[in-house]
Design a protein around this motif. Structure first.
Motif, PDB file in Angstrom:
ATOM      1  N   LEU A   4     -32.613  -5.162  47.018  1.00  0.00           N
ATOM      2  CA  LEU A   4     -31.407  -4.337  47.023  1.00  0.00           C
ATOM      3  C   LEU A   4     -30.205  -5.276  47.124  1.00  0.00           C
ATOM      4  N   VAL A   5     -29.224  -5.105  46.246  1.00  0.00           N
ATOM      5  CA  VAL A   5     -28.029  -5.959  46.320  1.00  0.00           C
ATOM      6  C   VAL A   5     -26.761  -5.108  46.276  1.00  0.00           C
ATOM      7  N   VAL A   6     -25.805  -5.464  47.137  1.00  0.00           N
ATOM      8  CA  VAL A   6     -24.463  -4.891  47.016  1.00  0.00           C
ATOM      9  C   VAL A   6     -23.525  -6.049  46.695  1.00  0.00           C
ATOM     10  N   GLY A   7     -22.628  -5.822  45.740  1.00  0.00           N
ATOM     11  CA  GLY A   7     -21.694  -6.886  45.366  1.00  0.00           C
ATOM     12  C   GLY A   7     -20.731  -6.377  44.320  1.00  0.00           C
ATOM     13  N   SER A   8     -19.819  -7.248  43.907  1.00  0.00           N
ATOM     14  CA  SER A   8     -18.824  -6.796  42.930  1.00  0.00           C
ATOM     15  C   SER A   8     -19.385  -6.760  41.519  1.00  0.00           C
ATOM     16  N   VAL A   9     -18.922  -5.761  40.767  1.00  0.00           N
ATOM     17  CA  VAL A   9     -19.137  -5.709  39.314  1.00  0.00           C
ATOM     18  C   VAL A   9     -17.716  -5.743  38.764  1.00  0.00           C
ATOM     19  N   ALA A  10     -17.425  -6.758  37.969  1.00  0.00           N
ATOM     20  CA  ALA A  10     -16.018  -7.090  37.717  1.00  0.00           C
ATOM     21  C   ALA A  10     -15.702  -7.355  36.261  1.00  0.00           C
ATOM     22  N   LEU A  11     -14.407  -7.358  35.998  1.00  0.00           N
ATOM     23  CA  LEU A  11     -13.901  -7.909  34.748  1.00  0.00           C
ATOM     24  C   LEU A  11     -13.115  -9.158  35.132  1.00  0.00           C
ATOM     25  N   ASP A  12     -13.582 -10.297  34.643  1.00  0.00           N
ATOM     26  CA  ASP A  12     -13.015 -11.598  35.028  1.00  0.00           C
ATOM     27  C   ASP A  12     -12.164 -12.192  33.908  1.00  0.00           C
ATOM     28  N   SER A  13     -11.110 -12.886  34.304  1.00  0.00           N
ATOM     29  CA  SER A  13     -10.355 -13.711  33.347  1.00  0.00           C
ATOM     30  C   SER A  13     -10.384 -15.128  33.887  1.00  0.00           C
ATOM     31  N   VAL A  14     -10.928 -16.032  33.088  1.00  0.00           N
ATOM     32  CA  VAL A  14     -11.238 -17.371  33.587  1.00  0.00           C
ATOM     33  C   VAL A  14     -10.710 -18.433  32.638  1.00  0.00           C
ATOM     34  N   GLU A  15     -10.160 -19.501  33.202  1.00  0.00           N
ATOM     35  CA  GLU A  15      -9.739 -20.631  32.372  1.00  0.00           C
ATOM     36  C   GLU A  15     -10.354 -21.900  32.928  1.00  0.00           C
ATOM     37  N   THR A  16     -11.010 -22.671  32.077  1.00  0.00           N
ATOM     38  CA  THR A  16     -11.556 -23.968  32.471  1.00  0.00           C
ATOM     39  C   THR A  16     -10.976 -24.996  31.489  1.00  0.00           C
ATOM     40  N   PRO A  17     -11.173 -26.299  31.729  1.00  0.00           N
ATOM     41  CA  PRO A  17     -10.643 -27.282  30.774  1.00  0.00           C
ATOM     42  C   PRO A  17     -11.257 -27.120  29.373  1.00  0.00           C
ATOM     43  N   PHE A  18     -12.297 -26.314  29.260  1.00  0.00           N
ATOM     44  CA  PHE A  18     -13.011 -26.219  27.979  1.00  0.00           C
ATOM     45  C   PHE A  18     -12.778 -24.917  27.230  1.00  0.00           C
ATOM     46  N   GLY A  19     -11.937 -24.045  27.811  1.00  0.00           N
ATOM     47  CA  GLY A  19     -11.648 -22.800  27.108  1.00  0.00           C
ATOM     48  C   GLY A  19     -11.284 -21.701  28.072  1.00  0.00           C
ATOM     49  N   LYS A  20     -11.036 -20.506  27.514  1.00  0.00           N
ATOM     50  CA  LYS A  20     -10.758 -19.388  28.412  1.00  0.00           C
ATOM     51  C   LYS A  20     -11.381 -18.093  27.921  1.00  0.00           C
ATOM     52  N   ALA A  21     -11.541 -17.167  28.865  1.00  0.00           N
ATOM     53  CA  ALA A  21     -12.140 -15.875  28.544  1.00  0.00           C
ATOM     54  C   ALA A  21     -11.324 -14.801  29.267  1.00  0.00           C
ATOM     55  N   GLN A  22     -11.014 -13.715  28.580  1.00  0.00           N
ATOM     56  CA  GLN A  22     -10.193 -12.643  29.153  1.00  0.00           C
ATOM     57  C   GLN A  22     -11.026 -11.393  29.381  1.00  0.00           C
ATOM     58  N   GLU A  23     -10.933 -10.832  30.587  1.00  0.00           N
ATOM     59  CA  GLU A  23     -11.563  -9.540  30.884  1.00  0.00           C
ATOM     60  C   GLU A  23     -13.017  -9.494  30.439  1.00  0.00           C
ATOM     61  N   VAL A  24     -13.767 -10.504  30.836  1.00  0.00           N
ATOM     62  CA  VAL A  24     -15.181 -10.544  30.464  1.00  0.00           C
ATOM     63  C   VAL A  24     -16.031 -10.066  31.647  1.00  0.00           C
ATOM     64  N   LEU A  25     -17.301  -9.812  31.376  1.00  0.00           N
ATOM     65  CA  LEU A  25     -18.202  -9.327  32.426  1.00  0.00           C
ATOM     66  C   LEU A  25     -18.343 -10.384  33.528  1.00  0.00           C
ATOM     67  N   GLY A  26     -18.191  -9.940  34.777  1.00  0.00           N
ATOM     68  CA  GLY A  26     -18.361 -10.838  35.922  1.00  0.00           C
ATOM     69  C   GLY A  26     -18.678 -10.037  37.169  1.00  0.00           C
ATOM     70  N   GLY A  27     -18.517 -10.685  38.310  1.00  0.00           N
ATOM     71  CA  GLY A  27     -18.778 -10.013  39.590  1.00  0.00           C
ATOM     72  C   GLY A  27     -20.001 -10.605  40.263  1.00  0.00           C
ATOM     73  N   SER A  28     -19.914 -10.709  41.608  1.00  0.00           N
ATOM     74  CA  SER A  28     -21.014 -11.323  42.343  1.00  0.00           C
ATOM     75  C   SER A  28     -22.308 -10.516  42.189  1.00  0.00           C
ATOM     76  N   GLY A  29     -22.177  -9.180  42.213  1.00  0.00           N
ATOM     77  CA  GLY A  29     -23.362  -8.326  42.079  1.00  0.00           C
ATOM     78  C   GLY A  29     -23.985  -8.453  40.696  1.00  0.00           C
TER      79      GLY A  29
END
Ligand code: AMP
Length: 303
Positions: A4-29
């Protein structure tokens, strides 16, 4: 044995030196469930808003993640945005919007309440405790958290930690939680807060497990292509807990193997943005990399 897990289900926007992603699937859960699903059945407790793309739910279902405990609320899905410099071990949070998580009151489906293996993924510690209190007799409770909650909800976190067997957090968080700059001393202080085991994640340097009996250290897999470290910690936890639940063994030997399976899963996840690497990952590749790990750390019996 399911988890059983409780955690976030998220939309992530991430930037790294190698590129970026907008509103993609993320979340700790999300990361945890996907990773653990390679080893065992997973029951997810979380909330999403009515803006959450249906395709993301299809992906979780394709990994056989049970979504009976996923609530769809009127409002916006949790959003996180962050960036990384060339030191990929450190995430810089740019924005956290709890949105539907701010008012979430989890009510577990009855068939979730007899869970033996529980993972409290990174989310509000009050919510972690609310979920845990609905589980009748958990056999193993593991937990993750982050600077956001250590700083903002420390009292609630300390209450939750009293019921936790294994805490998995990164090195900076161990120091922050203990208020102690030396990691070994900080680990001892954290073990006095409730958990019997502390797994300290060290990003590209691996992970160290502290117990009352001693210390075990495993490296991270040396990778040439790291694109996005987001979710590495949750994916590590998914491999770690997934393996433990699948073998139903909590011995020192099983815990050590679980650390390596955690490292294996995390090493795949960082090879692409969001959960994209997990969309194609096969269990055979997981076992192959586990064998590479054994070779990586073998030092006795070699001439
Ligand atoms: P990790 O890189 O393993 O620490 O986890 C990154 C994931 O945690 C991202 O997908 C975020 O959506 C999620 N996240 C970031 N901040 C929080 C927070 N305060 N509470 C819950 N989840 C979060």
């Amino acid at each position: 044995m399911s988890i059983l897990v409780v955690g976030s289900v998220a939309l992530d926007s991430v930037e790294t030196p190698f590129g970026k992603a907008q509103e993609v699937l993320g979340g700790s859960g999300t990361y945890f469930s996907t990773s653990a699903s390679y080893f065992t059945d997973v029951n997810l407790v979380a909330v999403i808003g009515n803006d959450f793309p249906a395709g993301h739910l299809d992906f979780l279902r394709s990994r056989q993640v049970n979504l009976d405990g996923l609530t769809v609320a009127d409002g916006k899905t949790f959003r996180w945005s962050g960036s990384y410099g060339y030191d990929l071990n450190e995430a810089h949070t740019l924005d956290t919007q709890l949105n539907v998580f701010a008012s979430f009151k989890p009510q577990l489906p009855p068939h979730y309440c007899d869970a033996e293996y529980v993972f409290l993924a990174n989310i509000d510690p009050e919510l972690q405790l609310e979920v845990l209190q609905q589980v009748v007799r958990p056999k193993l409770v593991a937990c993750d958290t982050m600077n956001f909650w250590i700083q903002g909800k420390k009292d609630a976190l300390l209450r939750t930690l009293k019921y936790v067997d294994i805490l998995l957090i990164n090195e900076g968080e161990v120091r922050q939680l203990a208020g102690e700059p030396n990691t070994v001393k900080a680990a001892r202080a954290v073990l006095a807060m409730g958990p019997k085991t502390l797994v300290v994640k060290q990003g590209e340097y691996g992970a160290v497990m502290f117990t009352e009996k001693g210390v075990f250290s495993a490296p991270a897999y040396p990778l040439e292509s790291v694109y996005d470290p987001t979710g590495a910690g949750d994916t590590f936890a998914g491999g770690f807990m997934g393996y433990l639940a699948s073998v139903r063994d909590l011995s020192e030997a099983a815990m050590r193997k679980a650390i390596v399976f955690g490292s294996v899963m995390a090493s795949f996840n960082v090879e692409a943005f969001s959960l994209d690497r997990m969309r194609t990952l096969k269990i055979e590749e997981v076992h192959e990399r586990y064998r590479m790990f054994q070779l990586l750390t073998e030092f006795s019996g070699i001439d």
